[in-house]
Every structure is written in structure tokens, then in C-alpha cells.
Design an enzyme around this catalytic site. Sequence first.
Site, short mmCIF file in Angstrom:
data_model
loop_
_atom_site.label_atom_id
_atom_site.label_comp_id
_atom_site.label_asym_id
_atom_site.label_seq_id
_atom_site.Cartn_x
_atom_site.Cartn_y
_atom_site.Cartn_z
N ASP A 14 0.65 -0.83 0.40
CA ASP A 14 0.07 0.20 -0.13
C ASP A 14 0.95 1.34 0.27
O ASP A 14 0.40 2.48 0.78
CB ASP A 14 -0.46 -0.50 0.91
CG ASP A 14 -1.87 -1.12 1.19
OD1 ASP A 14 -2.14 -2.09 0.58
OD2 ASP A 14 -2.63 -0.99 2.07
N ASP A 52 -4.79 -1.07 -1.57
CA ASP A 52 -5.73 -0.43 -0.81
C ASP A 52 -6.80 0.32 -1.70
O ASP A 52 -6.47 0.69 -2.58
CB ASP A 52 -6.22 0.19 -0.42
CG ASP A 52 -6.31 0.31 1.32
OD1 ASP A 52 -7.08 -1.30 1.80
OD2 ASP A 52 -6.49 0.95 2.66
N HIS A 54 -10.96 0.37 -2.29
CA HIS A 54 -12.62 -0.03 -2.15
C HIS A 54 -13.39 0.76 -2.41
O HIS A 54 -13.06 1.57 -3.31
CB HIS A 54 -11.87 1.01 -0.58
CG HIS A 54 -11.34 0.48 0.35
ND1 HIS A 54 -10.97 -1.01 1.09
CD2 HIS A 54 -10.39 1.00 0.99
CE1 HIS A 54 -9.91 -0.31 2.33
NE2 HIS A 54 -9.86 0.58 2.52
N HIS A 67 -10.75 6.70 1.42
CA HIS A 67 -9.26 6.74 1.07
C HIS A 67 -9.66 5.47 -0.23
O HIS A 67 -9.97 4.48 0.09
CB HIS A 67 -8.49 6.47 2.60
CG HIS A 67 -8.33 4.73 3.14
ND1 HIS A 67 -9.18 5.13 3.45
CD2 HIS A 67 -7.87 3.80 2.43
CE1 HIS A 67 -9.83 3.52 4.01
NE2 HIS A 67 -8.20 3.14 3.55
N LYS A 92 -6.98 -5.07 -2.81
CA LYS A 92 -7.17 -6.28 -1.66
C LYS A 92 -8.47 -4.66 -1.07
O LYS A 92 -8.71 -3.25 -1.64
CB LYS A 92 -6.77 -6.14 -0.80
CG LYS A 92 -5.67 -4.90 -0.54
CD LYS A 92 -4.48 -5.28 0.55
CE LYS A 92 -3.67 -4.31 1.31
NZ LYS A 92 -5.08 -3.46 1.54
N CYS A 133 -2.34 -3.16 7.66
CA CYS A 133 -2.09 -3.86 6.30
C CYS A 133 -0.97 -4.75 6.37
O CYS A 133 -0.84 -6.13 6.03
CB CYS A 133 -2.70 -3.30 5.34
SG CYS A 133 -4.25 -2.93 4.91
C1 VGL Z 1 -4.69 0.27 6.04
C2 VGL Z 1 -6.32 1.26 7.07
C3 VGL Z 1 -7.26 1.89 6.56
C4 VGL Z 1 -3.69 -0.27 5.85
C5 VGL Z 1 -5.59 0.60 5.23
O1 VGL Z 1 -3.29 -0.15 3.88
O2 VGL Z 1 -2.54 0.15 6.24
N1 VGL Z 1 -4.46 1.39 6.82
N2 VGL Z 1 -7.38 1.14 5.59
ZN ZN Z 2 -8.11 1.02 3.77
#
Ligand code: VGL
Ligand code: ZN
Length: 185
Positions: A14, A52, A54, A67, A92, A133
Amino acid sequence: MNKAIRNKALLIVDVQNDFCPGGALGVKDGDQIIPVINNIIDKFDFVITSQDWHPTDTVHFEKWPVHCVANQKGSEFHPDLNIDKVDLKLLKGTANRDDGYSAFEATNASLTKYINENHITNLYICGIATDYCVKASVLDALELGIHTAVITDAIAAVNLKPGDDKKTLDELYKSGATLIESADI
Ligand code: VGL
Ligand code: ZN
């Protein structure tokens, strides 16, 4: 392939615009790890990224600011990250019903299958965020039974509570992960 050969893979978790300073969920010094990662990419047989990714209506946004919405600027890799040598790009957090923190929960490809097919024995994990993550991905890798290392100078934490970064590393170490600095790879 001869299974006696050690195959080393790097998982870059990420390193996306929204997790870097100025992003929707900007992590302090998230961008500082990028040159460290770029520096070590050539040491691995395989390079894997996660993003990430979403949907807008995910329950995840009840906990976190919006985000890394799929296909938007915030979910793109940080422009300084060298992605020229990436062999597998995982997406993911794509479901609307759960967080999907771990790279092993990617929905466009199976990381477990990739690891098995390529006889990857050693997985080195870096990226953002240490306490979410990265942590979830390390714990899932350990479950698989492969050697799993966290690159301690190539991770950045959200630190909702101060010290979450240190606490996470302690927990991962106790769970069987190796903690390594990039210079020692
Ligand atoms: C993550 C918070 C929300 C991460 C992803 O990549 O660690 N943290 N979504
Ligand atoms: Zn996230």
C-alpha cells in the site's frame, strides 16, 4: 523448479498516494520509505505490490476517512515508487462488507497461489501501514509457514495510539516474524 532453491519475494504493501503525507489517510513519513524500497528491489526474485482498493460504499469507511477508492488518484502508487519490476499487483479491500487489510485477501489474484506456484520460501514485507495492512499480511504469511521478515526501516505506521508501531513489531516478532533492516538483506 528445484524446491531446494530459496526464492525470495518482496511484498510492498500500500505505498499509495492516500497513505502518504497530503493524502486522505496520510501516514507520517509514509513517503520516506520509498527510496529505501527502491534501493532493495533488485535483491529479490519476485516483487509483489498490494493496493488498498475500496468501493465507495464500504463499511470500512465507518472507521476510516474515505481513502484509496478504486481507480482514483488516491489509490494510485506514489509516483516515486519504482514499479517497473513488479511481477504481481494485488488489489484488496475491494468488498463493501469488510476491511480486507491483508494482501492475502486480494480479490484480483491469490497471493497464496502465487507463493506456492513460484516456490517462494522467504517473503520480505515492507510498506504502509505497519499497524494495519503490513501486520495483517505478515500474520497471514506466517500462517502459510514461510519465512517472513519485516523490513523495519521500510515501514510506516498510522499510530492511532502512540507506540502502536513498536507494539506491532513486538507482536509480529513473538508470532515468528524476523525483523530485519534493509542494509542486512
Ligand atoms: C490501511 C487503514 C485503512 C493500511 C488500510 O493500508 O494499513 N490502514 N485502510
Ligand atoms: Zn483502507
